[in-house]
Design an enzyme around this catalytic site. Structure first.
Site, mmCIF file in Angstrom:
data_model
loop_
_atom_site.group_PDB
_atom_site.id
_atom_site.type_symbol
_atom_site.label_atom_id
_atom_site.label_comp_id
_atom_site.label_asym_id
_atom_site.label_seq_id
_atom_site.Cartn_x
_atom_site.Cartn_y
_atom_site.Cartn_z
ATOM 1 C CE1 TYR A 142 -3.429 -2.740 0.768
ATOM 2 C CE2 TYR A 142 -4.620 -0.672 1.049
ATOM 3 C CZ TYR A 142 -4.623 -2.036 0.848
ATOM 4 O OH TYR A 142 -5.807 -2.688 0.730
ATOM 5 C CE LYS A 187 2.093 -18.065 -2.294
ATOM 6 N NZ LYS A 187 1.262 -19.282 -2.383
ATOM 7 C CG ASP A 219 -1.782 -20.393 -0.998
ATOM 8 O OD1 ASP A 219 -1.259 -20.353 0.142
ATOM 9 O OD2 ASP A 219 -1.256 -20.999 -1.955
ATOM 10 C CG ASP A 243 -7.881 -4.949 1.450
ATOM 11 O OD1 ASP A 243 -8.842 -4.456 2.068
ATOM 12 O OD2 ASP A 243 -7.804 -4.954 0.206
ATOM 13 C CG ASP A 247 -13.648 -7.215 1.774
ATOM 14 O OD1 ASP A 247 -13.413 -6.399 2.687
ATOM 15 O OD2 ASP A 247 -14.196 -6.905 0.698
#
Ligand code: IPM
Ligand code: MN
Length: 353
Positions: A142, A187, A219, A243, A247
């Site tokens: 970001y 990751k 993942d 982020d 959601d």
């Protein structure tokens, strides 16, 4: 206590739910003998329209000088559909996070017994799911170096040791206060930044011997969250992964309109619903005010006002049980309640408790 609250209603349904949050804050303060004062400030598209900046300096000063920020939502379709817009409402949110040093975003995922059937997941999978996602909020892609021309573009996912240590510390500490299970999501099989996260987490873990720490690729975590949400207690992850995962987490409980969040760090903490500005619902009195109201509960809890937070949660549960609900979670033959009516019911419950 004497609370000085900066109120940032923002865009879309923001102003409508903001009113309900403020009314609940006032009612709880009256009940428990706290004093509270509010200072309103511009942000988002509203601030762009009025002063040309989504997070004006004046807003920053008001936030900086407050004990807490009650934030609602920013975003407007007129910017979404204009890729050449120079300023965007979302930049206001990012500027606020960076300028207030809000590196730790706490997003709880919870379920409500009477709404289990609203979840897209099977009720038996979600019943009892209760975890916190701790999202790093001021680093990573970001805010890393960016470049864009017509043929090439990149974002840099950079993290430094102090940034990683401070957010992992928040993760370990929350795990200690809860069920002592921390999942570090990364990751590390592909990304160097993730390998540093994992290395530092492994260095820190021995200092928290009571905490079971596990490591999960993002993942796999995305899959596990819907396959077995009850596996998680506290998860901690970098900005971008957080982020996306939050959601995903929000739909576990059946409505985005139910989930609050807190962003904390170096300066004034910010309390806000995780849903956005829902421009289509603006002014229709249909938006669920409960995520905003529960953000007020998180505000009190942050200041160690546990009874105050508990009363708000009790009032929210009671409103759901009484089917005093906004349309998206109302039962088929239920009466019609809007944003204002749900908020007023919660306030009334608090006053009478
Ligand atoms: C969120 C939002 C923001 C983010 C946007 C509006 C910039 O999606 O708070 O999760 O990506 O962080
Ligand atoms: Mn998001």
């Amino acid at each position: 206590m004497n609370f000085k609250v900066a109120v940032l209603p923002g865009d879309g349904i923001g102003p409508e739910i903001s009113v309900q949050g403020v009314d609940v804050m006032t009612a709880v303060c009256e009940k428990f003998g706290h004093t509270v004062s509010y200072e309103y400030a511009l942000c988002g598209a509203d601030a762009i329209d009025k002063v040309g900046d989504p997070f004006p300096e004046e807003t920053f000063q008001i936030c900086k000088n407050a004990d807490a920020v009650l934030f609602s939502a920013v975003g407007d379709p007129k910017f979404d559909n204009n890729p050449t817009a120079k300023v965007r409402p979302e930049q206001g949110l990012l500027a606020m996070r960076k300028k207030l040093g809000l590196f730790a975003n706490i997003r709880p995922v919870q379920t409500f017994k009477c709404l289990l059937h609203k979840s897209p997941l099977r009720a038996d999978l979600v019943d009892g799911a209760d975890f916190l996602c701790i999202r790093e909020l001021t680093g990573g892609m970001y805010f890393g170096e960016k470049y864009q021309d017509n043929d090439k573009a990149y974002d840099t996912n950079m993290y430094t040791r102090p940034e990683i240590e401070r957010i992992l510390k928040v993760g370990f500490e929350y795990a200690m206060k809860r069920n002592k299970h921390l999942t570090v999501v990364d990751k590390a099989n592909v990304l160097a930044s993730s390998r540093l996260w994992r290395q530092i987490a492994q260095e820190m873990a021995p200092a928290y011997p009571e905490v079971t720490t596990d490591y999960m690729y993002v993942d796999n975590a995305a899959m596990r969250m819907i396959q077995e949400p009850k596996f998680f207690d506290v998860m901690v992850t970098e900005n971008t992964f957080g982020d996306i995962l939050t959601d995903e987490g929000s739909c576990i409980s059946g409505s985005m309109g139910l989930l609050p969040s807190a962003s904390t760090g170096e300066s004034t903490p910010v309390f806000e619903p995780i849903h956005g500005s829902w421009p289509q619902a603006k002014g229709l009195n249909i938006a669920n005010p409960l995520a905003q109201i529960l953000s007020v509960a998180m505000l009190f809890e942050y200041f160690d006002c546990k009874e105050e937070g508990a009363l708000i949660r009790k009032a929210v549960d009671a409103s759901l049980d009484a089917c005093v609900r906004t349309p998206e979670i109302q039962v088929a033959d239920g009466a019609k309640y809007g944003t204002k009516e749900v908020g007023a019911w919660v306030v009334d419950y608090i006053k009478r408790a």
